[in-house]
Every structure is written in structure tokens, then in C-alpha cells.
Design a protein around this motif. Structure first.
Motif, short mmCIF file in Angstrom:
data_model
loop_
_atom_site.label_atom_id
_atom_site.label_comp_id
_atom_site.label_asym_id
_atom_site.label_seq_id
_atom_site.Cartn_x
_atom_site.Cartn_y
_atom_site.Cartn_z
N ASN A 4 0.80 -1.28 -0.08
CA ASN A 4 -0.08 0.13 0.09
C ASN A 4 0.95 1.36 0.04
O ASN A 4 0.81 2.09 -0.72
N PHE A 5 1.98 1.35 0.89
CA PHE A 5 2.99 2.39 0.84
C PHE A 5 3.43 2.55 -0.56
O PHE A 5 3.68 3.58 -0.99
N ALA A 6 4.01 1.57 -1.09
CA ALA A 6 4.76 1.35 -2.40
C ALA A 6 3.71 2.07 -3.54
O ALA A 6 4.24 2.68 -4.25
N ARG A 7 2.46 1.58 -3.40
CA ARG A 7 1.52 2.21 -4.52
C ARG A 7 1.47 3.53 -4.31
O ARG A 7 1.18 4.34 -5.23
N LYS A 8 1.18 4.11 -3.03
CA LYS A 8 0.97 5.50 -2.95
C LYS A 8 2.32 6.07 -3.46
O LYS A 8 2.20 7.51 -3.88
N LEU A 32 2.14 6.54 -7.22
CA LEU A 32 1.03 7.36 -7.65
C LEU A 32 1.66 8.82 -7.49
O LEU A 32 1.54 9.56 -8.50
N THR A 33 2.14 9.12 -6.39
CA THR A 33 2.52 10.57 -6.26
C THR A 33 3.96 10.87 -7.19
O THR A 33 3.81 12.04 -7.48
N ALA A 34 4.91 9.80 -7.25
CA ALA A 34 6.02 10.08 -7.66
C ALA A 34 6.02 10.03 -9.31
O ALA A 34 6.78 10.75 -9.88
N ILE A 35 5.18 9.21 -9.94
CA ILE A 35 5.12 9.09 -11.25
C ILE A 35 3.84 9.47 -11.86
O ILE A 35 3.86 10.19 -12.94
N VAL A 87 1.25 11.41 -11.05
CA VAL A 87 0.49 12.77 -10.71
C VAL A 87 1.27 13.62 -11.69
O VAL A 87 0.64 14.48 -12.52
N PRO A 88 2.87 13.82 -11.87
CA PRO A 88 3.33 14.38 -12.88
C PRO A 88 3.07 14.42 -14.18
O PRO A 88 2.97 15.35 -14.93
N LEU A 89 2.93 13.05 -14.55
CA LEU A 89 2.35 12.66 -15.93
C LEU A 89 1.19 13.21 -16.34
O LEU A 89 0.95 13.72 -17.28
N GLY A 90 0.37 13.14 -15.16
CA GLY A 90 -1.28 13.42 -15.71
C GLY A 90 -1.19 15.02 -15.47
O GLY A 90 -1.85 15.67 -16.76
N ALA A 91 -0.27 15.81 -14.75
CA ALA A 91 -0.08 17.35 -15.02
C ALA A 91 0.26 17.63 -16.34
O ALA A 91 0.03 18.48 -16.97
N ALA A 92 1.43 16.80 -16.65
CA ALA A 92 2.15 17.10 -18.06
C ALA A 92 0.88 16.93 -19.20
O ALA A 92 0.81 17.70 -20.06
N ASP A 103 -0.77 23.25 -12.84
CA ASP A 103 -0.48 24.06 -11.89
C ASP A 103 -0.76 23.77 -10.59
O ASP A 103 0.36 23.42 -9.85
N THR A 104 -1.58 23.39 -10.15
CA THR A 104 -2.04 22.96 -8.91
C THR A 104 -1.43 21.70 -8.40
O THR A 104 -0.83 21.67 -7.39
N ALA A 105 -1.54 20.95 -9.41
CA ALA A 105 -0.80 19.37 -9.12
C ALA A 105 0.82 19.47 -8.91
O ALA A 105 1.03 18.89 -8.10
N GLN A 106 1.30 20.49 -9.81
CA GLN A 106 2.82 20.71 -9.38
C GLN A 106 3.16 21.16 -8.35
O GLN A 106 3.87 21.01 -7.58
#
Length: 65
Positions: free
Chosen positions: A4-8, A11-14, A16-21, A48-51
Motif C-alpha cells: 500500500n505504501f509503495a502504491r502511494k 502514484l505521487t512520484a510518477i 501525478v506529474p505525468l497527468g499534470a504534463a 499548476d495545482t498538481a505541480q
């Protein structure tokens, strides 16, 4: 528990930035076709908010900073 920790982290490291881009690219393509409108503005603000939330500095639109 570790999974569960690895999944979080993934999600936050890979993802979310891809989604923002992706949202920023989509906003640019919409603005090229139809000009600036509410959808393109919301996509850009969301990116911008996600970044900002995930530790990335917001880029200056004109590159002064």
C-alpha cells in the motif's frame, strides 16, 4: 502493508506529474485549435495545482525565473 505504501509512492512520484504534463499538453492543443476558453484555462490551472502540491516549482510562463 508495504504494498500500500509503495502504491502511494508510485502514484505521487510518477502518475501525478505525468497527468499534470498531459493536462498541460491537452490545454495547449485546445488553445491552438479554438483559442483560450474555460476548459483550457481549467486544465492549465489543474496542472499548476498538481505541480505545486507535489513539490514541483511552478514554471514562469515566460521563463524569467
Amino acid at each position: 502493508m508495504i504494498w500500500n505504501f509503495a502504491r502511494k509512492i508510485v502514484l505521487t512520484a510518477i502518475l501525478v506529474p505525468l497527468g499534470a504534463a498531459g493536462a498541460r499538453k491537452l490545454s495547449d492543443s485546445i488553445e491552438r485549435r479554438r483559442g483560450a476558453n474555460r476548459v483550457s484555462r481549467l486544465l492549465r490551472q489543474g496542472a499548476d495545482t498538481a505541480q505545486t502540491l507535489f513539490g514541483r516549482k511552478k514554471r514562469s510562463r515566460f521563463g524569467f525565473r
